[in-house]
Design an enzyme around this catalytic site. Structure first.
Site, PDB file in Angstrom:
ATOM      1  N   SER A 184       0.838  -1.214   0.000  1.00  0.00           N
ATOM      2  CA  SER A 184       0.000   0.000   0.000  1.00  0.00           C
ATOM      3  C   SER A 184       0.869   1.260   0.000  1.00  0.00           C
ATOM      4  O   SER A 184       0.512   2.263  -0.635  1.00  0.00           O
ATOM      5  CB  SER A 184      -0.976   0.001   1.176  1.00  0.00           C
ATOM      6  OG  SER A 184      -0.309   0.193   2.397  1.00  0.00           O
ATOM      7  N   HIS A 197       9.499   2.817   9.056  1.00  0.00           N
ATOM      8  CA  HIS A 197       9.241   1.869  10.152  1.00  0.00           C
ATOM      9  C   HIS A 197       7.952   2.293  10.863  1.00  0.00           C
ATOM     10  O   HIS A 197       7.778   3.482  11.150  1.00  0.00           O
ATOM     11  CB  HIS A 197      10.415   1.873  11.131  1.00  0.00           C
ATOM     12  CG  HIS A 197      10.284   0.804  12.164  1.00  0.00           C
ATOM     13  ND1 HIS A 197      10.564  -0.513  11.896  1.00  0.00           N
ATOM     14  CD2 HIS A 197       9.850   0.844  13.454  1.00  0.00           C
ATOM     15  CE1 HIS A 197      10.333  -1.248  12.976  1.00  0.00           C
ATOM     16  NE2 HIS A 197       9.904  -0.444  13.939  1.00  0.00           N
TER      17      HIS A 197
HETATM   18  C1  GAR Z   1       4.194  -0.800   6.729  1.00  0.00           C
HETATM   19  O1  GAR Z   1       3.464  -0.491   7.877  1.00  0.00           O
HETATM   20  C2  GAR Z   1       5.676  -0.565   6.971  1.00  0.00           C
HETATM   21  O2  GAR Z   1       5.951   0.494   7.839  1.00  0.00           O
HETATM   22  C3  GAR Z   1       6.058  -1.885   7.597  1.00  0.00           C
HETATM   23  O3  GAR Z   1       5.372  -2.850   6.846  1.00  0.00           O
HETATM   24  C4  GAR Z   1       4.123  -2.299   6.412  1.00  0.00           C
HETATM   25  C5  GAR Z   1       3.984  -2.564   4.931  1.00  0.00           C
HETATM   26  O4  GAR Z   1       2.716  -2.202   4.462  1.00  0.00           O
HETATM   27  N1  GAR Z   1       7.489  -2.056   7.550  1.00  0.00           N
HETATM   28  C6  GAR Z   1       8.171  -2.654   8.524  1.00  0.00           C
HETATM   29  O5  GAR Z   1       7.638  -3.147   9.504  1.00  0.00           O
HETATM   30  C7  GAR Z   1       9.688  -2.676   8.335  1.00  0.00           C
HETATM   31  N2  GAR Z   1      10.351  -3.052   9.548  1.00  0.00           N
HETATM   32  P1  GAR Z   1       2.457  -2.048   2.891  1.00  0.00           P
HETATM   33  O6  GAR Z   1       3.005  -3.304   2.207  1.00  0.00           O
HETATM   34  O7  GAR Z   1       0.958  -1.989   2.775  1.00  0.00           O
HETATM   35  O8  GAR Z   1       3.145  -0.803   2.407  1.00  0.00           O
END
Ligand code: GAR
Length: 189
Positions: A13, A103
């Protein structure tokens, strides 16, 4: 045109928001999406924005193969948007100060190995925190320890589940991440 090289592992996303934002830009573009997950939702999203996408294995990430792909796209900035593997030292060394990560918590708290996605939000709730937030930071060889570029907090007192926290934090990510990327590429932060 400055090229953004995006790494993502899951739903994508954030990657989608970034592709949407820069699809309107005359100065910067998302050149490629790279993922370690052949089933990642981000692959479909890249297709919708006509952004090329590449799938790689963990071995290819760590044996220099992915570095070669990255170099082919001449990145102005490498952006980890929900990328869940440890980022390799060879790419960090090739692009000093040009690899950033988002993060889903207020670092230095709730970072490090194993702290990703819903695990972060669960730990935050278990500690009865009144707020959480986002941290955009430079990537170095240690998980979540590079210098902070931007942080934003959000109240989570109403949140009952880790999923509730995730929704609040994700909204902040979508609101701020594309703009912060643009400001870095413009040299304004
Ligand atoms: C997000 O919340 C990002 O901050 C987190 O994974 C999610 C991905 O969502 N990242 C971490 O935890 C890295 N340590 P998305 O695939 O919908 O962008």
């Amino acid at each position: 045109m400055k090229n953004i090289v995006l790494f993502a592992s899951g739903g994508g996303s954030n990657a989608e928001q970034i592709m949407r934002y820069f699809s309107q830009s005359k100065t910067h573009k998302v050149a490629v999406v790279l993922t370690n997950n052949a089933n990642a939702g981000v692959l479909v999203k890249a297709g919708a924005y006509n952004v090329p996408a590449l799938v790689f294995t963990k071995d290819e990430l760590n044996n220099g193969n992915v570095l070669l792909h990255v170099q082919a796209f001449n990145p102005g900035l490498i952006v980890l948007a929900g990328f869940l593997l440890k980022f390799p030292a060879d790419i960090i060394a090739a692009y000093p100060g040009r690899v950033i990560n988002i993060h889903p918590a207020l670092l230095p708290n709730y970072g490090g190995k194993g702290m990703y996605g819903i695990h972060v939000h669960r730990a935050v709730l278990e500690n009865k925190e009144k707020e959480s937030g986002i941290t955009i930071h430079y990537v170095n060889d240690n998980y979540d320890e590079g210098n902070t570029i931007f942080q934003q907090a959000v109240a989570i007192e109403q949140c009952l589940t880790p999923e509730d926290v995730a929704l609040k934090v994700l909204a902040l990510e979508h609101e701020h991440f594309p703009r912060v990327i643009e400001e870095i590429l413009n040299g304004s932060i």
